[in-house]
Design a protein around this motif. Sequence first.
Motif, PDB file in Angstrom:
ATOM      1  N   GLY A 114      16.555  72.548 -42.275  1.00 37.63           N
ATOM      2  CA  GLY A 114      15.606  71.441 -42.267  1.00 37.63           C
ATOM      3  C   GLY A 114      16.337  70.108 -42.278  1.00 37.63           C
ATOM      4  N   PRO A 115      15.635  68.995 -42.457  1.00 40.52           N
ATOM      5  CA  PRO A 115      14.182  68.902 -42.609  1.00 40.52           C
ATOM      6  C   PRO A 115      13.466  69.045 -41.260  1.00 40.52           C
ATOM      7  CG  PRO A 115      15.171  66.716 -42.709  1.00 40.52           C
ATOM      8  CD  PRO A 115      16.297  67.683 -42.542  1.00 40.52           C
ATOM      9  N   ILE A 116      12.242  69.595 -41.317  1.00 40.37           N
ATOM     10  CA  ILE A 116      11.489  69.929 -40.105  1.00 40.37           C
ATOM     11  C   ILE A 116      10.120  69.240 -40.154  1.00 40.37           C
ATOM     12  CG2 ILE A 116      10.422  71.838 -38.808  1.00 40.37           C
ATOM     13  CD1 ILE A 116      12.586  73.669 -40.111  1.00 40.37           C
ATOM     14  N   GLY A 117       9.647  68.795 -38.981  1.00 41.57           N
ATOM     15  CA  GLY A 117       8.282  68.264 -38.873  1.00 41.57           C
ATOM     16  C   GLY A 117       8.268  66.767 -38.630  1.00 41.57           C
ATOM     17  N   GLY A 118       7.435  66.340 -37.672  1.00 41.76           N
ATOM     18  CA  GLY A 118       7.395  64.924 -37.351  1.00 41.76           C
ATOM     19  C   GLY A 118       6.001  64.349 -37.327  1.00 41.76           C
ATOM     20  N   TYR A 119       5.000  65.176 -37.595  1.00 44.76           N
ATOM     21  CA  TYR A 119       3.609  64.725 -37.471  1.00 44.76           C
ATOM     22  C   TYR A 119       2.993  64.449 -38.842  1.00 44.76           C
ATOM     23  CZ  TYR A 119      -1.390  65.937 -37.451  1.00 44.76           C
ATOM     24  OH  TYR A 119      -2.730  65.983 -37.694  1.00 44.76           O
ATOM     25  N   PHE A 120       3.213  65.367 -39.774  1.00 39.93           N
ATOM     26  CA  PHE A 120       2.612  65.237 -41.113  1.00 39.93           C
ATOM     27  C   PHE A 120       3.596  64.475 -41.997  1.00 39.93           C
ATOM     28  CE2 PHE A 120       1.075  66.703 -45.260  1.00 39.93           C
ATOM     29  CZ  PHE A 120      -0.280  66.583 -45.092  1.00 39.93           C
ATOM     30  N   VAL A 121       3.869  63.222 -41.645  1.00 41.23           N
ATOM     31  CA  VAL A 121       4.836  62.443 -42.418  1.00 41.23           C
ATOM     32  C   VAL A 121       4.277  61.055 -42.700  1.00 41.23           C
ATOM     33  CG1 VAL A 121       6.907  63.606 -41.583  1.00 41.23           C
ATOM     34  CG2 VAL A 121       6.030  61.665 -40.325  1.00 41.23           C
ATOM     35  N   TRP A 122       4.654  60.543 -43.865  1.00 37.14           N
ATOM     36  CA  TRP A 122       4.257  59.191 -44.245  1.00 37.14           C
ATOM     37  C   TRP A 122       5.499  58.406 -44.625  1.00 37.14           C
ATOM     38  CZ3 TRP A 122       4.552  56.274 -48.848  1.00 37.14           C
ATOM     39  CH2 TRP A 122       3.874  55.040 -48.786  1.00 37.14           C
ATOM     40  N   GLU A 123       5.573  57.181 -44.095  1.00 40.31           N
ATOM     41  CA  GLU A 123       6.692  56.284 -44.414  1.00 40.31           C
ATOM     42  C   GLU A 123       6.138  55.111 -45.200  1.00 40.31           C
ATOM     43  OE1 GLU A 123       9.759  56.828 -43.211  1.00 40.31           O
ATOM     44  OE2 GLU A 123       9.510  58.003 -41.363  1.00 40.31           O
ATOM     45  N   ALA A 124       6.912  54.626 -46.151  1.00 39.21           N
ATOM     46  CA  ALA A 124       6.457  53.503 -46.978  1.00 39.21           C
ATOM     47  C   ALA A 124       6.224  52.245 -46.149  1.00 39.21           C
ATOM     48  CB  ALA A 124       7.471  53.238 -48.089  1.00 39.21           C
ATOM     49  N   THR A 125       6.753  52.208 -44.927  1.00 36.51           N
ATOM     50  CA  THR A 125       6.523  51.049 -44.062  1.00 36.51           C
ATOM     51  C   THR A 125       5.117  51.056 -43.449  1.00 36.51           C
ATOM     52  OG1 THR A 125       7.587  52.332 -42.346  1.00 36.51           O
ATOM     53  CG2 THR A 125       8.925  50.640 -43.401  1.00 36.51           C
ATOM     54  N   MET A 126       4.416  52.211 -43.559  1.00 34.33           N
ATOM     55  CA  MET A 126       3.029  52.268 -43.055  1.00 34.33           C
ATOM     56  C   MET A 126       2.172  51.632 -44.153  1.00 34.33           C
ATOM     57  SD  MET A 126       3.324  56.248 -41.845  1.00 34.33           S
ATOM     58  CE  MET A 126       1.657  56.591 -41.337  1.00 34.33           C
ATOM     59  N   ASP A 127       1.658  50.422 -43.914  1.00 34.24           N
ATOM     60  CA  ASP A 127       1.059  49.732 -45.060  1.00 34.24           C
ATOM     61  C   ASP A 127      -0.463  49.851 -45.155  1.00 34.24           C
ATOM     62  OD1 ASP A 127       0.586  48.148 -42.948  1.00 34.24           O
ATOM     63  OD2 ASP A 127       1.732  46.401 -43.654  1.00 34.24           O
ATOM     64  N   GLU A 128      -1.072  50.717 -44.331  1.00 33.50           N
ATOM     65  CA  GLU A 128      -2.521  50.921 -44.453  1.00 33.50           C
ATOM     66  C   GLU A 128      -2.831  51.659 -45.767  1.00 33.50           C
ATOM     67  OE1 GLU A 128      -0.814  52.326 -41.911  1.00 33.50           O
ATOM     68  OE2 GLU A 128      -1.438  51.251 -40.097  1.00 33.50           O
ATOM     69  N   PRO A 129      -4.087  51.532 -46.260  1.00 34.70           N
ATOM     70  CA  PRO A 129      -4.486  52.327 -47.421  1.00 34.70           C
ATOM     71  C   PRO A 129      -4.304  53.815 -47.128  1.00 34.70           C
ATOM     72  CG  PRO A 129      -6.133  50.668 -46.930  1.00 34.70           C
ATOM     73  CD  PRO A 129      -5.165  50.647 -45.789  1.00 34.70           C
ATOM     74  N   LEU A 130      -3.980  54.560 -48.180  1.00 27.56           N
ATOM     75  CA  LEU A 130      -3.593  55.961 -48.014  1.00 27.56           C
ATOM     76  C   LEU A 130      -4.493  56.851 -48.860  1.00 27.56           C
ATOM     77  CD1 LEU A 130      -1.286  57.800 -46.889  1.00 27.56           C
ATOM     78  CD2 LEU A 130      -0.001  57.239 -48.970  1.00 27.56           C
ATOM     79  N   LEU A 131      -5.011  57.912 -48.236  1.00 30.84           N
ATOM     80  CA  LEU A 131      -5.805  58.896 -48.971  1.00 30.84           C
ATOM     81  C   LEU A 131      -5.137  60.262 -48.801  1.00 30.84           C
ATOM     82  CD1 LEU A 131      -8.265  59.925 -50.524  1.00 30.84           C
ATOM     83  CD2 LEU A 131      -9.549  59.933 -48.373  1.00 30.84           C
ATOM     84  N   LEU A 132      -4.755  60.865 -49.932  1.00 32.80           N
ATOM     85  CA  LEU A 132      -4.069  62.156 -49.925  1.00 32.80           C
ATOM     86  C   LEU A 132      -5.014  63.196 -50.513  1.00 32.80           C
ATOM     87  CD1 LEU A 132      -0.708  60.792 -51.394  1.00 32.80           C
ATOM     88  CD2 LEU A 132      -1.306  61.107 -48.985  1.00 32.80           C
ATOM     89  N   ILE A 133      -5.263  64.257 -49.770  1.00 32.51           N
ATOM     90  CA  ILE A 133      -6.222  65.273 -50.246  1.00 32.51           C
ATOM     91  C   ILE A 133      -5.500  66.627 -50.272  1.00 32.51           C
ATOM     92  CG2 ILE A 133      -8.452  66.375 -49.868  1.00 32.51           C
ATOM     93  CD1 ILE A 133      -9.271  63.878 -48.284  1.00 32.51           C
TER      94      ILE A 133
END
Length: 263
Positions: A114-133
């Motif tokens: 790994g690390p593997i995967g490029g779609y289910f990722v969040w970066e701290a530079t993404m500044d929109e509100p975030l909802l984690l479920i």
Amino acid sequence: MSAGEGLRVIYERIFMKPTLNWQIASVKDIKPETATVKSFTLTLPAWMRHRAGQHYDIRLTAEDGYQAQRSYSIASEPEREGEIDITVERINDGEVSTYLHDVLIPGDHIEVRGPIGGYFVWEATMDEPLLLIAGGSGVVPLMSMIRHRAAAGAKNPTSMLYSSRSFEDIIYNSDLEKLRAANHGMQIFHTLTRSQPPGWKGYARRIDADMLKEVAGPLGKSVQVFVCGPTLLVEAVANILVEIGIKPDQIRTERFGPTGTGG
Ligand SMILES: Cc1cc2nc3c(=O)[nH]c(=O)nc-3n(C[C@H](O)[C@H](O)[C@H](O)COP(=O)(O)OP(=O)(O)OC[C@H]3O[C@@H](n4cnc5c(N)ncnc54)[C@H](O)[C@@H]3O)c2cc1C
């Protein structure tokens, strides 16, 4: 190096993704999280910074050459160098999770990639509100996101809605509470679907439209949503999110298992 070789190296660096090699990780520490869940700290000789939400593959090889391979999300933040945490739920008749729980001890070695995967990722530079479920062990990659948010000092409004069967099944309960208390703009909502302790003030049912409206509403229209857990929970939640008006391109999902219900 000849001009031709130089061009080839530049071409490979730009156009070819590095191939992930298997490496031998050392088990540094094992920590029980709940009665059926443990976290494993793995030291990696070829550590590479991951993105919050990515996973590693683990490969076990028996003496007769039989191999079993499974994916496990990274629980730790990318800022931690040289090692990662994974968190594994013991599935009773499972091949790999029972080995990790019942056989592995600190000092052992294990093959990982790994690390593997490029779609289910969040970066701290993404500044929109975030909802984690999350449902059950689906909280693992979301924990990496919350730890990354804290380590990077991000301030975007963030809420987590976490479905567990009972209070004792909540993974990272005290760590989540500490992160919530120490980081502004973060809320954690729990729902306990099978049993609740006396005086429980959280939700006490499976995730539904009313619950999602209450949790998602204050985050506004640009909210980015990550949903992770057993397949049935993820599909149900993703459908309800769309029904309550969140656009599909704002929703990212990760399914952990074929059969679990999380509830
Ligand atoms: C991208 C990705 C990330 C993942 N991250 C994690 C993680 O962080 N933590 C974690 O614990 N698991 C995670 N999983 C699930 C993990 O890869 C394995 O599927 C799980 O540990 C079961 O493997 P096993 O060999 O023990 O069971 P198996 O021998 O594969 O299966 C045994 C039985 O359990 C059922 N089963 C398999 N997986 C699940 C499941 N997840 N829930 C309920 N029943 C199941 C099977 O249908 C079968 O009946 C992830 C899966 C994916 C695809």
